[in-house]
Design an enzyme around this catalytic site. Sequence first.
Site, mmCIF file in Angstrom:
data_model
loop_
_atom_site.group_PDB
_atom_site.id
_atom_site.type_symbol
_atom_site.label_atom_id
_atom_site.label_comp_id
_atom_site.label_asym_id
_atom_site.label_seq_id
_atom_site.Cartn_x
_atom_site.Cartn_y
_atom_site.Cartn_z
ATOM 1 N N ASP A 160 21.306 16.436 -58.203
ATOM 2 C CA ASP A 160 20.545 17.237 -59.166
ATOM 3 C C ASP A 160 19.093 16.799 -59.094
ATOM 4 O O ASP A 160 18.779 15.676 -58.683
ATOM 5 C CB ASP A 160 21.081 17.058 -60.590
ATOM 6 N N ASP B 188 -43.454 24.314 -78.157
ATOM 7 C CA ASP B 188 -44.081 23.903 -79.407
ATOM 8 C C ASP B 188 -44.451 22.416 -79.393
ATOM 9 O O ASP B 188 -44.617 21.818 -80.441
ATOM 10 C CB ASP B 188 -43.174 24.219 -80.603
ATOM 11 N N ASP C 82 15.070 -34.503 -100.078
ATOM 12 C CA ASP C 82 15.180 -35.941 -99.848
ATOM 13 C C ASP C 82 14.273 -36.313 -98.687
ATOM 14 O O ASP C 82 14.474 -35.849 -97.560
ATOM 15 C CB ASP C 82 16.626 -36.325 -99.552
ATOM 16 N N ASP D 272 -16.883 52.556 -58.650
ATOM 17 C CA ASP D 272 -15.754 51.636 -58.470
ATOM 18 C C ASP D 272 -15.094 51.955 -57.142
ATOM 19 O O ASP D 272 -14.824 53.124 -56.835
ATOM 20 C CB ASP D 272 -14.746 51.777 -59.614
ATOM 21 N N ASP E 183 -15.605 44.928 -56.680
ATOM 22 C CA ASP E 183 -15.444 46.349 -56.351
ATOM 23 C C ASP E 183 -16.231 47.258 -57.278
ATOM 24 O O ASP E 183 -16.100 48.470 -57.218
ATOM 25 C CB ASP E 183 -13.967 46.741 -56.390
ATOM 26 N N ASP E 184 -17.047 46.689 -58.169
ATOM 27 C CA ASP E 184 -17.905 47.474 -59.060
ATOM 28 C C ASP E 184 -19.316 47.500 -58.506
ATOM 29 O O ASP E 184 -19.853 46.462 -58.107
ATOM 30 C CB ASP E 184 -17.911 46.894 -60.471
ATOM 31 N N ASP F 262 23.790 22.526 -58.619
ATOM 32 C CA ASP F 262 23.667 23.721 -59.448
ATOM 33 C C ASP F 262 23.084 24.860 -58.624
ATOM 34 O O ASP F 262 22.887 24.737 -57.421
ATOM 35 C CB ASP F 262 22.811 23.434 -60.685
ATOM 36 N N GLU G 234 -38.915 17.355 -74.539
ATOM 37 C CA GLU G 234 -39.568 18.643 -74.341
ATOM 38 C C GLU G 234 -39.921 18.859 -72.875
ATOM 39 O O GLU G 234 -39.804 19.970 -72.344
ATOM 40 C CB GLU G 234 -40.832 18.726 -75.202
#
EC number: 3.4.23.-
Length: 1755
Positions: free
Chosen positions: A671, A1685, A461, A1346, A1427-1428, A736, A1652
Site C-alpha cells: 500500500d 514635497d 530523628d 479576439d 488572443d485579445d 488496492d 524621498e
Amino acid sequence: MESQQLSNYPHISHGSACASVTSKEVHTNQDPLDVSASKIQEYDKASTKANSQQTTTPASSAVPENPHHASPQPASVPPPQNGPYPQQCMMTQNQANPSGWSFYGHPSMIPYTPYQMSPMYFPPGPQSQFPQYPSSVGTPLSTPSPESGNTFTDSSSADSDMTSTKKYVRPPPMLTSPNDFPNWVKTYIKFLQNSNLGGIIPTVNGKPVRQITDDELTFLYNTFQIFAPSQFLPTWVKDILSVDYTDIMKILSKSIEKMQSDTQEANDIVTLANLQYNGSTPADAFETKVTNIIDRLNNNGIHINNKVACQLIMRGLSGEYKFLRYTRHRHLNMTVAELFLDIHAIYEEQQGSRNSKPNYRRNPSDEKNDSRSYTNTTKPKVIARNPQKTNNSKSKTARAHNVSTSNNSPSTDNDSISKSTTEPIQLNNKHDLHLGQELTESTVNHTNHSDDELPGHLLLDSGASRTLIRSAHHIHSASSNPGINVVDAQKRNIPINAIGDLQFHFQDNTKTSIKVLHTPNIAYDLLSLNELAAVDITACFTKNVLERSDGTVLAPIVKYGDFYWVSKKYLLPSNISVPTINNVHTSESTRKYPYPFIHRMLAHANAQTIRYSLKNNTITYFNESDVDWSSAIDYQCPDCLIGKSTKHRHIKGSRLKYQNSYEPFQYLHTDIFGPVHNLPNSAPSYFISFTDETTKFRWVYPLHDRREDSILDVFTTILAFIKNQFQASVLVIQMDRGSEYTNRTLHKFLEKNGITPCYTTTADSRAHGVAERLNRTLLDDCRTQLQCSGLPNHLWFSAIEFSTIVRNSLASPKSKKSARQHAGLAGLDISTLLPFGQPVIVNDHNPNSKIHPRGIPGYALHPSRNSYGYIIYLPSLKKTVDTTNYVILQGKESRLDQFNYDALTFDEDLNRLTASYHSFIASNEIQESNDLNIESDHDFQSDIELHPEQPRNVLSKAVSPTDSTPPSTHTEDSKRVSKTNIRAPREVDPNISESNILPSKKRSSTPQISNIESTGSGGMHKLNVPLLAPMSQSNTHESSHASKSKDFRHSDSYSENETNHTNVPISSTGGTNNKTVPQISDQETEKRIIHRSPSIDASPPENNSSHNIVPIKTPTTVSEQNTEESIIADLPLPDLPPESPTEFPDPFKELPPINSHQTNSSLGGIGDSNAYTTINSKKRSLEDNETEIKVSRDTWNTKNMRSLEPPRSKKRIHLIAAVKAVKSIKPIRTTLRYDEAITYNKDIKEKEKYIEAYHKEVNQLLKMNTWDTDKYYDRKEIDPKRVINSMFIFNRKRDGTHKARFVARGDIQHPDTYDSGMQSNTVHHYALMTSLSLALDNNYYITQLDISSAYLYADIKEELYIRPPPHLGMNDKLIRLKKSLYGLKQSGANWYETIKSYLIKQCGMEEVRGWSCVFKNSQVTICLFVDDMILFSKDLNANKKIITTLKKQYDTKIINLGEGDNEIQYDILGLEIKYQRSKYMKLGMEKSLTEKLPKLNVPLNPKGKKLRAPGQPGHYIDQDELEIDEDEYKEKVHEMQKLIGLASYVGYKFRFDLLYYINTLAQHILFPSRQVLDMTYELIQFMWDTRDKQLIWHKNKPTKPDNKLVAISDASYGNQPYYKSQIGNIFLLNGKVIGGKSTKASLTCTSTTEAEIHAVSEAIPLLNNLSHLVQELNKKPIIKGSLTDSRSTISIIKSTNEEKFRNRFFGTKAMRLRDEVSGNNLYVYYIETKKNIADVMTKPLPIKTFKLLTNKWIH
C-alpha cells in the site's frame, strides 16, 4: 436672609422644592444600595439630629465656602430668567409663607415655571409661589425662628430645644443618560432622606412607612421632573409614566427592588469567593449553602461553570480537606457533585474516627512504670537553616524500643499545611487532634507529656542513620531477607523484616523516595534526617517546615511534646504485603532497567510485545529479568497517547488461512501512504510498504511522487531483494485499486514476472487490512517519534524506517516469534540501537581548519542499511551522514518531564547499554577509518532543503533596537552543550539564529529622544539618541562634520505629512553633508525672490502655493515659469480653501504622539503619520537591519533544540520582512473540471451548455490539426518524459457564454521538453493605459478583437505526445502534438513569435522598442494580450484594413468596432470602459466586483453604513506569536491569498488609491491573525461599498501643443517594521492618472531625505520608459516632470558638488538621480504636501484628507 417666625398651623410652606437641608453629610459610610425601612429611619433620625444641632445667625450662613456651591442671594437680586441649571449646589430654606397656604388646589395641577424649580434659584420674598407641602409631626421640614418663641416638637426625636437655623440640602445631580438612572435613583433617594421624607420611600415589600400627602406627592413629582428629564429616562420608567405621569412612588418601588436584586447577586459572588470550610460544620450544610448560591446566580443569568465553582470551593478548604487541592486540581472535567463526594467521605471518616477513638489519657503512674530504652543518648542533629533554632529542643532523642509487640494506634492526618509558621506547633496531647480542630497555632499549648507518640506521624530523628517503620502499608518494592543489622543506642539488635522504599508525595506535587526498614519492634516510626538530606530535603526549624535547598516548602513540621513530627499523609500507600521475618543475609539485587526507558528505546512498543521478544531472545544483550516490570501494567506513555490515538481496534486473526497456504515471501501486501504536505523538495512525500503474509516481515521505501516509473522501480527492487536474499519467488501481491497499481505499465511488469495481482473488491474494507494497518501503525510510530524527539517534520520517513527496523525484531503474540526469526535472521542487538532523536556529537573528520571545532551536534535517526554505522541528522549542515564517529550527549533533562509521568533519567542505563560504542573520543583505543563518515544512501535525507514554512517552535527573544551588542556576539551559543534528550527545533530552519529572528513585540523602530533643545535656527534641534548599533571607526570622520549640515524643511506642511515637527531635522541624518549642499549667497537669494522662484533657504508663505516650485534645469526654449504652470496646471490636485495670511494653524493639531507602539505597524505601518524622529550624529549599521536568514552553526544550543509545543498547533513568528512581494498570491480558481461541469453538475441547463462547449472545442482541435491523426503510438514505445497529461477545463465568461478548453498539464511538464529561455510576452498595463489616454486626447477610434484558439495557430518544435481526449476511447495510445496546446510551457512564446511575425510582415507594423506586444505604424496602434487585440486609430478604415488582413490567417472576431460618436462600452482585459470620443473616458469594474466579491465568503454589509476610507490612522497589527492549528492556518492563508489576490488585481488595474493597503496586507499573508483578517475584510468591504467608483479621464485641451508626463512621489519614513520606509509614485499623462505604485523601500533609510530620494529614484526609470512610449505613439513634443514635497531632495538633486556622501547606498542613488535628471531633460518641482496626491500611496490618511486627495481623479 432672615428667617421668619412660623405659626402653629399644621402646614408649613417652604420656599424651595428641596426644603430641609443639613450642611453635614449623614452616614457617609452608608451603602447607597441599602434603602430598607430600618435604614430610612436611621437617616431620618440622623438628619433630625443634625438639623437640631446646626445654628446660624441671620448675618452668617452655614454653607461652607465653596466656589461650586451657590450662595443665597439678597432680596435685591432679581431671580434668573433662564432654564434649569444642571450644576450641583446647596439649597437654602426660604422665608415661610403664611401657615396653611398652598398654591395648588390639586396635586395634578402644576402651575410652575422651570426656572423657579432650578437649584440655582432662590426667591427673594414670601410672595414667591413655590410648591409646598404641609409639615407634620415626625417630618421636621423646617424649624421655628427664635423670635416666635414657639418650639416645634418632633415625635420621632427627643430634641425639643431646636433653634432657628438655615438648612441646606444638596440636591441630586441632573440625569444625563438612561444608563445612569440606577445610580441617579440612589442619590435621589438620599436627597429625599436628607429632606426628612424617608418615611414615604417604599421599603423592600414595596410599601412606604407612612402615607404620602398630596403636597408631598406634588413635591416629589416636581423634583423628579426637574432632575430627571424625560428624554434621559429608561424605557421602563417611561412606560410607568405613560399610564400615570405622577406615579413616582411606583418608580421608586421598582428601583429599590432592582437594587436589592443587584445587592443579593453581589453578596452571593462575594460569599462564593470567600468560602471557608475545615470540617467544623456538617458537610451537608456546607454543600447546601454552596449549591443554593450557585443556583441563585444561575437563575439571575450569572452562570458559574463547574470548573470555576470547584476552584472556588477548593481554595477555601483547610485542615484535612486541604489535601483535596492536590488530588483534584488536575481533573479538568470535575463537577461540583464529585468534589462534594470527596468532602463527604473525609467528613464521615473524620466523624467515625472520633466516635471510635478510645481514651488515650494515661494514668500518671504509667510514666513511672515506663521502662522503654532509647535508640541513642545524643542530642538530635537537625539539619536546619537556622542553626540556633536547633538548641531549642530538649535533650530528648527518638527511641526505637526492642519490645515484642508494637504499640500501634489508629493514625489520623490532622496537620494543616502552613508555609510561614514561625513557631513550632505544640499539642497538649494526642487527643487534641480528634476534637474537630485544625492543627494550627490556635491549638498549640505546651505540655509536660513529652514521651507520648503523635498518631499518624513520623518522628524526626537526627541520630538515626536509617528510617524504620512498623507498618508495611507504606513500603514499596519490599524484599525480604535484607541482611542488614540494626542496633539501638544500647547496642542491642533490632530484627529487620524487610527493606523497601518509602515514597513521599509532598504539597508541591513532587515525589521523592528513600530507603526504609520494616520492623514491628519499635515504639515510634522514625524518619532519619540523614536520609532526607541525601535526597536534598532539610528540616528548617525556623519556619517549622521540610524544604529543599532552593527554599521550596514541602511539608510542615509539628512539635508535640519534646519532639518534632511530620504527617504520614505525605506517604504514598502500597498494597504489597511484606513477608515475615527472615534473618538470612542476602545482598541487594543489581539495578534493573526501568520499563519507561526500554519502552522508549524499542520505538514505544507495548509491554507484552517487548516481554515476548525478550523471552524468545529476539532482542539480545539482556534478558527479561533485567527489566523492572513493576510499572509496566499501569504505565501510560503520553507520547504514545498523542501519537497513537485511535478510534477502535481492528479485527484480529482474519487472515490465518493465508498464512497456512503460502510459504514465506510468496504472498505480499502493499500500500502507498501519502502525500505529506509542506515538506522541502528533498524530503519524500510518500512511502510504499510491503508486508509478507507468512512472516509479517516489512519493507518500506520512500517515494517523491506516484508516477508509474517510480512505482515500477520499487517493485523491481523488492522482487530482486527477496529473490537474492531469501531465495524465494513472489507469487501474489495484494493491493488496492489505486491508479498507481492498476496502470498498464505495472500490470505488464507483474504479468511478465509471473506474479498474480490481487486487487481489493468493492466495499471490502477488510481485504486490505494487513497493509492498511501496517501503514497506520507506522504512521502512529512516526508521530510518536517526532513528538518525543522534537525533530522537524521533514525527517518523518526516518522515523518510519526506525519503527520498521524495531517492529521486524519484536515477537508476535500469536506466533511467539519475530519477523526476523521467521525470516531466518538473527535477533536485533539492542546495544547497537539508540533512541530516535537521541542528541549526539559527531566527529568532523574534515574540518575547515585546524582550530575549528571537531564536534558537530546531531540527532540519531536509525541504523544504516549499507554499513555498520548510524544515520545522524546534522541540523547545522542540513544533511544526514552515515557514521560510527559519534558520542551520546549526556545530561539530566528529559523530554518526558513536561508530562510528569516519570522523573527518571536514562543516562546511566544508556551508558551501560552502549558502553562498547563510546570509544571514539579516546583516539588511542580504536583505529580511525577513512570511511567512517559516509553520506547517507537516502537522497531525500542528504542536503535537505528546508521548506520556507513558518517554524513550529520559535525562539522567544529578539534583538532590541537599542542593544549595542551586534547579534553575532550573543553569548547563547557559548554555553556548553551537555544535556541529554535535548529537543531539536520543530520545523525551525537551522539557519535562523536567535539574533536575526524578525519582529519582536518589544522592538521599536522609533528611537528614544532625550534632551531636545531648540537652537533657534529655523527648527533645528539637537538630539541625544541612543545608538541602535555600534558605529564603525570609518564613520567617525564623516560624523564629525554633522553639526555643519542642515536639513531644510517646509514649515507649513499638511497634518500627517513631513514637517519640521514630525520629522525633527537633525544634523547628521536628517539632511546632507555640509559639503554636498552649496552655499547660497545673499545676492543669489535676492535674485531668486525677485524671479519668484524661492530657494530652499526660505519657506514661502502657504497662500503663495502656485509659485512653490524649484526648477532643476531650465531649457532654453521654454521659460521657467511657463514650464511650471504648464506641468501643474492640468493635474488633478485638490482645491484647498483659501487661508488668511494672519491665521497660523496649529502644527501639532493632528499629529499622533510619538511612541514605540507605532513601530509594530498597522498593516505594516498603517497609523503612521511620519511621526518618527531621525537618528542623531551616528548612523545605524545597515547590517543590523538585514532580514535575510543567514546560516549560523553557532545557534545550536540547549534552548532552540527543545520543542515543548503540542503537535496540533504551531507558533509562528511574524516574518513580515521575509515577504518580498505579492508574487506568492494565488489567483482564485474560476475554472471547473470535467466532473464538476458535466459529470456531477446538477444544473441541467448549465450542464447542456458545457456539453455543447465541449463538442465545440473538440471540433476546433480537429479543425486546427492540433495533433497527427495519421499515426497512433504505443505508450511503452515513447519516452515518458515526452508524454504530457491533458484535461478539459470549463468556465463561464463575463459575457455569459460557456467555454471549454482542452489544455495540457504544463505544471508537470519535464524541463527537457521546452526551452526555458523563451518568453511569453503580453502587453504591459502601463502601455495599455497610455494608449487609452492618447486615444482620448486625439479622438482615436478603439476597436476590440479576439482571435479564437490563438495558441493552436503556432506550430510546436519539440517532440511531444499527449493522451487522446476521452471521447476517442484510446487510453492505451498516444498522439503526437503538432500545435501549441494551451497549458504547455512554450505555447505562449510560440504564439507570440507567430503573431509578431505576421503583424510585422503582413500588416506593416513594427514593435515599439522596450514595450513588448505594442505594435504601430503610421496610422494604427495595436496592443496585444494573448488572443485579445486593441486597435487605436484616428481613421476607422485603417482599423478595418488591419482586421481584413488578420482574417486572412486567423479566425478573428470583432468584439467592438468602436464606430459612432455616442458613449461606447468596452470590456478590455477586465476593465469596464465607457468611452465617448473627444469628451471623456471612465474606467471601472462594477459588474465584475458585484459578481466576484460576494463569492469570497466575506461578511459584506450591503445595506449598512458605508465605509468612507479603506483604513484609518492609529490601527496597529500585533506581532505576537500566532498559535494556530495547522489545518486552520492553511485555510486562513488560502483565504488571505484569495482576498489579497483579487484586491491586488483591482488595485493595479485602476484603484490606485488602495495600493498602500493592498501592499501592506500582502506582507501579512503568512500571518493570518484575527486582526489581519479583520483589516482585510474591512478593505474588501470598502471595495464593495465603492465598487461603482471609476477612474475619470477628461479630454485634454486641444490648444496644448505638448504631451506632459509627470510622476508625483512621496515617502513615509520608517513607518514599516525594521526602519523600512514606504514609498509611492503616481504617473500622469496629460493630467490623467495612468498608473501608481506603492511598495516598501528595499534599503533602510536613515532620514526622510533618503526616503524621498529613494521614492524619486524609483519613479525616474519608469518615467523615462513611458516617455519613450508616448513619443513613439504620438509625435508631439513631451515635457517630463517629477514632483516631490521634499525640498531637501530637490536641493541634493540640484547640487553639483560631488564630494563623498554619508554612505555609498545614499550616494549612489543621489548621483544616479542627478545624472538621470540632467541627461533626460527632466524638470523637478516642489509640490505642497497638502496637494500631494501620492500621499495616499504611503500612509493611511483621515477620511477628510483621503477624500480631498482622491475625489478629483477617482469618484
